[in-house]
Design a protein around this motif. Sequence first.
Motif, PDB file in Angstrom:
ATOM      1  N   TYR A  74      -3.212   3.853   2.230  1.00  0.00           N
ATOM      2  CA  TYR A  74      -3.384   3.516   3.645  1.00  0.00           C
ATOM      3  C   TYR A  74      -4.291   4.526   4.342  1.00  0.00           C
ATOM      4  O   TYR A  74      -5.196   4.145   5.088  1.00  0.00           O
ATOM      5  CB  TYR A  74      -2.027   3.452   4.344  1.00  0.00           C
ATOM      6  CG  TYR A  74      -2.117   3.440   5.841  1.00  0.00           C
ATOM      7  CD1 TYR A  74      -2.583   2.327   6.522  1.00  0.00           C
ATOM      8  CD2 TYR A  74      -1.743   4.555   6.590  1.00  0.00           C
ATOM      9  CE1 TYR A  74      -2.678   2.317   7.901  1.00  0.00           C
ATOM     10  CE2 TYR A  74      -1.822   4.556   7.964  1.00  0.00           C
ATOM     11  CZ  TYR A  74      -2.293   3.430   8.617  1.00  0.00           C
ATOM     12  OH  TYR A  74      -2.393   3.429   9.975  1.00  0.00           O
ATOM     13  N   LEU A 129       0.661   0.744   8.946  1.00  0.00           N
ATOM     14  CA  LEU A 129       1.358   0.479   7.695  1.00  0.00           C
ATOM     15  C   LEU A 129       2.819   0.185   8.014  1.00  0.00           C
ATOM     16  O   LEU A 129       3.520   1.015   8.585  1.00  0.00           O
ATOM     17  CB  LEU A 129       1.253   1.701   6.777  1.00  0.00           C
ATOM     18  CG  LEU A 129       1.785   1.554   5.371  1.00  0.00           C
ATOM     19  CD1 LEU A 129       0.982   0.518   4.597  1.00  0.00           C
ATOM     20  CD2 LEU A 129       1.744   2.890   4.650  1.00  0.00           C
ATOM     21  N   LEU A 166      -0.299  -3.721   5.385  1.00  0.00           N
ATOM     22  CA  LEU A 166      -1.206  -3.434   6.484  1.00  0.00           C
ATOM     23  C   LEU A 166      -1.050  -4.500   7.564  1.00  0.00           C
ATOM     24  O   LEU A 166      -1.096  -5.695   7.276  1.00  0.00           O
ATOM     25  CB  LEU A 166      -2.656  -3.426   6.008  1.00  0.00           C
ATOM     26  CG  LEU A 166      -3.073  -2.259   5.143  1.00  0.00           C
ATOM     27  CD1 LEU A 166      -4.538  -2.411   4.749  1.00  0.00           C
ATOM     28  CD2 LEU A 166      -2.850  -0.945   5.834  1.00  0.00           C
ATOM     29  N   PHE A 169       0.838  -1.183   0.000  1.00  0.00           N
ATOM     30  CA  PHE A 169       0.000   0.000   0.000  1.00  0.00           C
ATOM     31  C   PHE A 169       0.882   1.244   0.000  1.00  0.00           C
ATOM     32  O   PHE A 169       1.937   1.257   0.636  1.00  0.00           O
ATOM     33  CB  PHE A 169      -0.875   0.046   1.265  1.00  0.00           C
ATOM     34  CG  PHE A 169      -2.077  -0.845   1.220  1.00  0.00           C
ATOM     35  CD1 PHE A 169      -3.334  -0.304   1.044  1.00  0.00           C
ATOM     36  CD2 PHE A 169      -1.956  -2.209   1.377  1.00  0.00           C
ATOM     37  CE1 PHE A 169      -4.454  -1.114   1.016  1.00  0.00           C
ATOM     38  CE2 PHE A 169      -3.063  -3.032   1.356  1.00  0.00           C
ATOM     39  CZ  PHE A 169      -4.315  -2.479   1.169  1.00  0.00           C
ATOM     40  N   TYR A 212      -7.826   3.914   3.436  1.00  0.00           N
ATOM     41  CA  TYR A 212      -8.297   2.541   3.628  1.00  0.00           C
ATOM     42  C   TYR A 212      -9.289   2.430   4.779  1.00  0.00           C
ATOM     43  O   TYR A 212      -9.096   3.000   5.841  1.00  0.00           O
ATOM     44  CB  TYR A 212      -7.100   1.627   3.907  1.00  0.00           C
ATOM     45  CG  TYR A 212      -7.481   0.185   4.149  1.00  0.00           C
ATOM     46  CD1 TYR A 212      -7.782  -0.648   3.093  1.00  0.00           C
ATOM     47  CD2 TYR A 212      -7.536  -0.332   5.438  1.00  0.00           C
ATOM     48  CE1 TYR A 212      -8.127  -1.980   3.301  1.00  0.00           C
ATOM     49  CE2 TYR A 212      -7.877  -1.654   5.658  1.00  0.00           C
ATOM     50  CZ  TYR A 212      -8.175  -2.466   4.597  1.00  0.00           C
ATOM     51  OH  TYR A 212      -8.520  -3.769   4.812  1.00  0.00           O
TER      52      TYR A 212
END
Length: 60
Positions: free
Chosen positions: A13, A26, A31, A8, A16
Amino acid sequence: MTLATRKFTLAEYLAYHDGTDHRHELVAGELKRMSLGNAQHTKTIRFCLPPRVNGLPLCP
């Protein structure tokens, strides 16, 4: 069970949301689900934060 993972970006992130109350961090583009705070965490937070009554600081 192995899940496919992908990297990501920071922007991805920050945008998200998996539709749950789980918190993630992160790490190197991946993740990682964060664990809940434990008793030591609670003690540390209570020590570091000023006392409050009904959400308001006791001392101005």
